[in-house]
Scaffold this active site. Structure first.
Site, PDB file in Angstrom:
ATOM      1  CE  LYS A 107      -6.626  -4.453  -1.593  1.00 39.04           C
ATOM      2  NZ  LYS A 107      -6.488  -2.730  -1.662  1.00 39.04           N
TER       3      LYS A 107
HETATM    4  C1  LIG Z   1      -6.698  -2.079  -0.471  1.00 37.45           C
HETATM    5  C2  LIG Z   1      -6.882  -0.889  -0.224  1.00 37.45           C
HETATM    6  C3  LIG Z   1      -5.914  -0.100   0.703  1.00 37.45           C
HETATM    7  C4  LIG Z   1      -5.150  -1.015   1.897  1.00 37.45           C
HETATM    8  O1  LIG Z   1      -4.195  -1.850   1.256  1.00 37.45           O
HETATM    9  P1  LIG Z   1      -3.558  -2.156   2.260  1.00 37.45           P
HETATM   10  O2  LIG Z   1      -2.462  -2.560   1.554  1.00 37.45           O
HETATM   11  O3  LIG Z   1      -4.808  -3.277   2.853  1.00 37.45           O
HETATM   12  O4  LIG Z   1      -3.001  -1.450   3.776  1.00 37.45           O
HETATM   13  C5  LIG Z   1      -5.767   1.315   0.540  1.00 37.45           C
HETATM   14  N1  LIG Z   1      -6.731   1.692  -0.226  1.00 37.45           N
HETATM   15  C6  LIG Z   1      -7.451   1.372  -1.588  1.00 37.45           C
HETATM   16  C7  LIG Z   1      -8.377   2.134  -3.065  1.00 37.45           C
HETATM   17  C8  LIG Z   1      -7.586   0.223  -1.361  1.00 37.45           C
HETATM   18  O5  LIG Z   1      -7.991  -1.206  -2.332  1.00 37.45           O
END
Ligand SMILES: *Cc1c(COP(=O)(O)O)cnc(C)c1O
Length: 428
Positions: A107
């Site tokens: 993210k």
């Molecule tokens: C946010 C997140 C996900 C999910 O990703 P999406 O784009 O919401 O499907 C998976 N793994 C981790 C560690 C995350 O932080």
């Protein structure tokens, strides 16, 4: 380029407006009017491009009326100043390590890009912006870090009490300054619902200049497609690339589908989920049925009504048959996830986090002959240390970067699971 709402009721807006508004008034999601096909030569010569240079090629057509090329270049070099390596875990199975950014999860990519876009747009605005974010774990930390000390921007983060890891909570609650953390008595879907409601609340919008940093924001979503190109580049001799994506809100996997639509030769996707398996069930029979969210060890994926599902439909012209041509579902429960973490460590000495573990196992079970698999390792395992210790049945040392953070003091405001309480806080 203009961006329309997937609900087709609100009018199409520029990139700048889509970023600032975040959510169209008709409650849809912004989606680009055109998906540009990338130049064949670029795709053939990917290895000559650095990560930010790939970013330029992928994003410039979406942003060209709103961000000058030079500025976009600067934003991308700042946002993508860490590596995203592909490593072989075992024969035919690779990991795309998305955790080398400041908060150790993928993210960071979208959050850092968004923060810099908003900072740029805000230079000429002279109004304070309030960013509302609901997080199931990793978004909040990435957004807090991405926006910390950005002038003219305040950030309010809502997270489900007791449902994020200690490290995640520290990342949300220790920065201070322009970052405020709200600890909500409820689950992620409740946090997300409150944020959505605030955006549609005329009272709040007359007093605050709201923006969102959730994966629904187009400036979070678009740059995530960059690292699918990066993975392809590093696996350039691979045939029939299969990408397994541990999924919660489905921002990541739909960004991969966007990359494919732009011309990247991804053979197929696996949507890997925990017990919150709305999409894998949907991929079986086309029936999108939301059940109550259940807490799991892979808590960043504890989402039962993923916001990005409309983008998945839009990318395939609403054609279910087309979706399942390239996409398969996969689900793992908590016990299986622990077993997989243990066995992968035993055979490969690779430590999976509980999210990546589901992607890894999806490839173990679903990869076919002559295919090459890569799964997204969406976070560093130390963000889920107690789960890792449980799986591997041993005490682990905290990496230095983590132990420093753990000594900082948490500052958060508790609120109940009620919209009025949230509203009063925002206006108070
Ligand atoms: C946010 C997140 C996900 C999910 O990703 P999406 O784009 O919401 O499907 C998976 N793994 C981790 C560690 C995350 O932080």
């Amino acid at each position: 380029m203009k961006f329309y709402s997937t609900n087709k009721q609100s009018e199409a807006v520029s990139f700048r407006e889509a970023v600032i508004k975040s959510l169209p008034t008709d409650k849809g999601l912004y989606f680009p009017e055109e998906v540009p096909e990338l130049d064949y030569l670029f795709l053939e010569t990917l290895d000559y491009y650095s990560l930010p240079e790939i970013g330029m090629e992928v994003l410039r057509q979406f942003t060209k009326e709103d961000i000058p090329e030079q500025k976009l270049n600067e934003i991308l070099h700042e946002a993508l100043d860490f590596e995203i390596p592909v490593k072989e875990v075992e024969k035919n199975i690779h990991t795309l390590e998305l955790f080398h950014g400041p908060t150790y999860a993928f993210k960071d990519v979208g959050a850092r890009f968004l923060a810099r876009c908003l900072g740029y747009f805000n230079e000429t605005e002279n109004k304070e912006v309030t960013i509302l974010v609901a997080t199931s774990g990793d978004t909040g930390g990435a957004v807090a870090s991405g926006f910390h000390n950005v002038p003219g921007v305040n950030v309010v983060i809502l997270y489900p009490s007791g449902k994020v890891s200690d490290l995640q909570e520290k990342q949300l609650t220790t920065l201070g300054g322009n970052i405020t953390a709200l600890e909500v008595e409820g689950d992620f879907d409740a946090c997300q619902a409150m944020v959505k409601q605030a955006f549609l609340d005329a009272d709040i919008n007359s007093k605050l200049n709201l923006s969102s940093a959730n994966s629904i924001n187009i400036a979070r979503w678009l740059p995530q497609s960059i690292y699918f190109f990066e993975a392809y580049k590093q696996l350039k001799d691979a045939k029939k690339l299969v990408v397994a994506v541990p999924s919660g809100n489905y921002g990541n996997i739909t960004a991969g589908m966007l990359a494919k639509k732009m011309g990247l030769d991804i053979h197929r996707f696996i949507a890997a989920s925990n017990a919150n398996d709305t999409v894998p069930r949907y991929l079986k029979d086309g029936n999108y049925e939301v059940k109550p969210t259940v807490p799991t060890l892979s808590n960043a994926m504890d989402v039962s009504d993923p916001s990005n599902h409309p983008r998945m439909l839009e990318l395939h012209e609403q054609n279910f048959k087309d979706i399942i041509k390239h996409t398969q579902g996969f689900t793992l429960n908590d016990q299986q996830t622990l077993d997989v973490m243990k066995s992968c460590y035993a055979s490969n000495q690779y430590i999976l986090d509980p999210h990546g573990a589901i992607g890894y196992q999806a490839l173990k079970e679903k990869l076919e002959k002559k295919e090459t698999g890569v799964f997204l390792e969406t976070a560093h395992y130390s963000k889920f240390l107690s789960t890792v210790e449980q799986a591997l049945d041993q005490k682990m040392d905290l990496p230095d970067f983590v132990s420093d953070l753990m000594t900082k003091e948490k500052v958060a405001t508790k609120i109940g699971n009620s919209y009025d309480e949230f509203k009063a806080f925002l206006l108070g």
